[in-house]
Design a protein around this motif. Sequence first.
Motif, PDB file in Angstrom:
ATOM      1  N   SER A  55       0.725  -1.148   0.093  1.00  0.00           N
ATOM      2  CA  SER A  55      -0.076  -0.012   0.066  1.00  0.00           C
ATOM      3  C   SER A  55       0.659   1.347   0.275  1.00  0.00           C
ATOM      4  O   SER A  55       1.873   1.180   0.501  1.00  0.00           O
ATOM      5  CB  SER A  55      -1.024  -0.017   0.783  1.00  0.00           C
ATOM      6  OG  SER A  55      -2.159  -1.008   1.310  1.00  0.00           O
ATOM      7  N   ASN A  56       0.421   2.806  -0.286  1.00  0.00           N
ATOM      8  CA  ASN A  56       0.674   3.622  -0.232  1.00  0.00           C
ATOM      9  C   ASN A  56       1.780   3.823   1.290  1.00  0.00           C
ATOM     10  O   ASN A  56       0.815   4.402   2.003  1.00  0.00           O
ATOM     11  CB  ASN A  56      -0.189   5.022  -0.271  1.00  0.00           C
ATOM     12  CG  ASN A  56       0.973   6.358  -1.160  1.00  0.00           C
ATOM     13  OD1 ASN A  56       1.980   5.865  -1.127  1.00  0.00           O
ATOM     14  ND2 ASN A  56       0.261   6.763  -1.544  1.00  0.00           N
ATOM     15  N   GLY A  57       2.528   4.007   1.643  1.00  0.00           N
ATOM     16  CA  GLY A  57       3.362   3.900   2.833  1.00  0.00           C
ATOM     17  C   GLY A  57       3.633   3.007   3.656  1.00  0.00           C
ATOM     18  O   GLY A  57       4.903   2.901   3.736  1.00  0.00           O
ATOM     19  N   GLY A  58       3.868   1.789   2.505  1.00  0.00           N
ATOM     20  CA  GLY A  58       4.154   0.709   2.954  1.00  0.00           C
ATOM     21  C   GLY A  58       5.907   0.506   2.160  1.00  0.00           C
ATOM     22  O   GLY A  58       6.282   0.839   1.101  1.00  0.00           O
ATOM     23  N   LEU A  59       6.311  -0.263   2.921  1.00  0.00           N
ATOM     24  CA  LEU A  59       7.698  -0.262   2.296  1.00  0.00           C
ATOM     25  C   LEU A  59       8.335  -2.047   2.609  1.00  0.00           C
ATOM     26  O   LEU A  59       8.609  -3.046   3.494  1.00  0.00           O
ATOM     27  CB  LEU A  59       8.250   0.507   3.212  1.00  0.00           C
ATOM     28  CG  LEU A  59      10.019   0.372   2.848  1.00  0.00           C
ATOM     29  CD1 LEU A  59      10.715   0.270   1.716  1.00  0.00           C
ATOM     30  CD2 LEU A  59      11.165   0.983   3.928  1.00  0.00           C
ATOM     31  N   ILE A  60       9.173  -2.712   1.407  1.00  0.00           N
ATOM     32  CA  ILE A  60       9.407  -3.736   1.426  1.00  0.00           C
ATOM     33  C   ILE A  60      11.274  -3.419   1.055  1.00  0.00           C
ATOM     34  O   ILE A  60      11.634  -3.024  -0.228  1.00  0.00           O
ATOM     35  CB  ILE A  60       9.119  -4.854   0.596  1.00  0.00           C
ATOM     36  CG1 ILE A  60       7.771  -5.416   1.340  1.00  0.00           C
ATOM     37  CG2 ILE A  60      10.451  -5.997   0.644  1.00  0.00           C
ATOM     38  CD1 ILE A  60       7.472  -6.660   0.142  1.00  0.00           C
ATOM     39  N   ASN A  61      12.206  -4.022   1.917  1.00  0.00           N
ATOM     40  CA  ASN A  61      13.672  -3.396   1.652  1.00  0.00           C
ATOM     41  C   ASN A  61      13.997  -5.196   1.665  1.00  0.00           C
ATOM     42  O   ASN A  61      14.440  -5.058   2.718  1.00  0.00           O
ATOM     43  CB  ASN A  61      14.061  -2.244   2.591  1.00  0.00           C
ATOM     44  CG  ASN A  61      15.500  -1.769   1.960  1.00  0.00           C
ATOM     45  OD1 ASN A  61      16.139  -2.847   1.567  1.00  0.00           O
ATOM     46  ND2 ASN A  61      15.935  -1.354   2.972  1.00  0.00           N
ATOM     47  N   GLY A  62      14.270  -6.116   0.555  1.00  0.00           N
ATOM     48  CA  GLY A  62      15.062  -7.220   0.949  1.00  0.00           C
ATOM     49  C   GLY A  62      14.748  -7.735  -0.441  1.00  0.00           C
ATOM     50  O   GLY A  62      14.167  -7.355  -1.444  1.00  0.00           O
ATOM     51  N   THR A  63      14.041  -9.106  -0.050  1.00  0.00           N
ATOM     52  CA  THR A  63      13.200  -9.909  -1.778  1.00  0.00           C
ATOM     53  C   THR A  63      12.179 -10.435  -1.461  1.00  0.00           C
ATOM     54  O   THR A  63      11.654 -10.775  -0.381  1.00  0.00           O
ATOM     55  CB  THR A  63      14.407 -11.132  -1.517  1.00  0.00           C
ATOM     56  OG1 THR A  63      15.587 -10.642  -1.410  1.00  0.00           O
ATOM     57  CG2 THR A  63      14.460 -12.069  -2.603  1.00  0.00           C
ATOM     58  N   PHE A  75       9.010  -0.239  -3.057  1.00  0.00           N
ATOM     59  CA  PHE A  75      10.603  -1.396  -2.501  1.00  0.00           C
ATOM     60  C   PHE A  75      11.826  -1.432  -3.124  1.00  0.00           C
ATOM     61  O   PHE A  75      12.518  -0.529  -4.064  1.00  0.00           O
ATOM     62  CB  PHE A  75       9.485  -2.291  -4.272  1.00  0.00           C
ATOM     63  CG  PHE A  75      10.116  -3.998  -4.024  1.00  0.00           C
ATOM     64  CD1 PHE A  75       9.773  -4.906  -2.406  1.00  0.00           C
ATOM     65  CD2 PHE A  75      11.142  -4.303  -4.806  1.00  0.00           C
ATOM     66  CE1 PHE A  75      10.550  -6.346  -2.887  1.00  0.00           C
ATOM     67  CE2 PHE A  75      12.448  -5.400  -4.974  1.00  0.00           C
ATOM     68  CZ  PHE A  75      11.693  -5.944  -3.844  1.00  0.00           C
ATOM     69  N   LYS A  76      12.380  -1.721  -2.752  1.00  0.00           N
ATOM     70  CA  LYS A  76      14.121  -1.723  -2.805  1.00  0.00           C
ATOM     71  C   LYS A  76      14.252  -3.465  -2.635  1.00  0.00           C
ATOM     72  O   LYS A  76      14.214  -3.697  -1.551  1.00  0.00           O
ATOM     73  CB  LYS A  76      14.538  -0.698  -1.660  1.00  0.00           C
ATOM     74  CG  LYS A  76      14.315   0.389  -1.572  1.00  0.00           C
ATOM     75  CD  LYS A  76      14.903   1.612  -0.641  1.00  0.00           C
ATOM     76  CE  LYS A  76      14.332   2.581  -1.394  1.00  0.00           C
ATOM     77  NZ  LYS A  76      15.530   3.378  -0.086  1.00  0.00           N
ATOM     78  N   PRO A  90       1.501   6.313  -7.321  1.00  0.00           N
ATOM     79  CA  PRO A  90       3.440   6.985  -6.206  1.00  0.00           C
ATOM     80  C   PRO A  90       4.073   6.239  -5.991  1.00  0.00           C
ATOM     81  O   PRO A  90       4.902   5.495  -5.103  1.00  0.00           O
ATOM     82  CB  PRO A  90       2.429   7.326  -4.898  1.00  0.00           C
ATOM     83  CG  PRO A  90       0.911   6.122  -5.006  1.00  0.00           C
ATOM     84  CD  PRO A  90       0.558   5.959  -6.124  1.00  0.00           C
ATOM     85  N   ALA A  91       3.884   4.769  -6.798  1.00  0.00           N
ATOM     86  CA  ALA A  91       5.281   3.645  -7.004  1.00  0.00           C
ATOM     87  C   ALA A  91       6.278   4.172  -6.791  1.00  0.00           C
ATOM     88  O   ALA A  91       6.907   5.053  -7.792  1.00  0.00           O
ATOM     89  CB  ALA A  91       4.856   2.258  -7.619  1.00  0.00           C
ATOM     90  N   ASN A  92       7.188   3.588  -5.786  1.00  0.00           N
ATOM     91  CA  ASN A  92       8.764   3.790  -6.529  1.00  0.00           C
ATOM     92  C   ASN A  92       9.397   1.758  -6.010  1.00  0.00           C
ATOM     93  O   ASN A  92       9.676   1.708  -4.917  1.00  0.00           O
ATOM     94  CB  ASN A  92       9.338   4.874  -5.141  1.00  0.00           C
ATOM     95  CG  ASN A  92      10.311   5.681  -5.164  1.00  0.00           C
ATOM     96  OD1 ASN A  92      11.339   4.337  -5.955  1.00  0.00           O
ATOM     97  ND2 ASN A  92      11.252   6.453  -4.944  1.00  0.00           N
ATOM     98  N   ILE A  93      10.431   1.592  -7.354  1.00  0.00           N
ATOM     99  CA  ILE A  93      10.664   0.567  -7.377  1.00  0.00           C
ATOM    100  C   ILE A  93      12.245   1.047  -7.268  1.00  0.00           C
ATOM    101  O   ILE A  93      12.340   1.711  -8.478  1.00  0.00           O
ATOM    102  CB  ILE A  93      10.216  -0.100  -8.282  1.00  0.00           C
ATOM    103  CG1 ILE A  93       8.771  -0.524  -8.207  1.00  0.00           C
ATOM    104  CG2 ILE A  93      10.784  -2.022  -8.272  1.00  0.00           C
ATOM    105  CD1 ILE A  93       8.056  -1.118  -6.579  1.00  0.00           C
ATOM    106  N   GLU A  94      13.689   0.036  -6.724  1.00  0.00           N
ATOM    107  CA  GLU A  94      14.272   0.293  -7.133  1.00  0.00           C
ATOM    108  C   GLU A  94      14.845  -1.451  -7.383  1.00  0.00           C
ATOM    109  O   GLU A  94      14.540  -2.249  -5.937  1.00  0.00           O
ATOM    110  CB  GLU A  94      15.385   1.052  -6.104  1.00  0.00           C
ATOM    111  CG  GLU A  94      15.000   2.718  -6.215  1.00  0.00           C
ATOM    112  CD  GLU A  94      15.086   3.285  -5.222  1.00  0.00           C
ATOM    113  OE1 GLU A  94      16.857   2.742  -5.171  1.00  0.00           O
ATOM    114  OE2 GLU A  94      15.084   4.487  -5.151  1.00  0.00           O
ATOM    115  N   GLY A  95      15.705  -1.879  -7.842  1.00  0.00           N
ATOM    116  CA  GLY A  95      16.489  -2.835  -7.056  1.00  0.00           C
ATOM    117  C   GLY A  95      16.383  -3.885  -8.609  1.00  0.00           C
ATOM    118  O   GLY A  95      16.578  -3.493  -9.957  1.00  0.00           O
TER     119      GLY A  95
END
Length: 132
Positions: A55-63, A75-76, A90-95
């Motif tokens: 969701s907007n405001g949520g973050l996953i840093n990993g796999t 997501f990173k 509003p999504a932001n994807i890196e990796g």
Amino acid sequence: MFSETKKTKPTSNQNEQNRIAAGTLITGEISGKGCFRIEGTLEGSLKTPGKVVISNGGLINGTLECENADIEGNFKGKLFVKGTLSLRSPANIEGEVVAGKLAVEPGAVFNATCEMSGGVKPLPKENEKRSA
């Protein structure tokens, strides 16, 4: 007449919804059989045969490994989606991303290496005739 045993339907884990609420920080590995909604932060890995919604405001840093993903948050890391990866505004994807299908709305940020798996058709060779 009344002594018949009732047949119960097997429960489908795909319909189960797991939720990481806003303000929650989880560090480690998560695996499950149902769907996940991430409103908080996950530092680590998540593996599920279901759908994952960040969701907007949520973050996953990993796999992340899942069947389908719908991302509005951040997501990173490494993202493996067998089916469709949908990136909302509003999504932001890196990796690194490996997905079967990719849908990106205008306004989403996609800074990742991307590999499409699945429905890749081979190109015809020069000496093969094209059919109309």
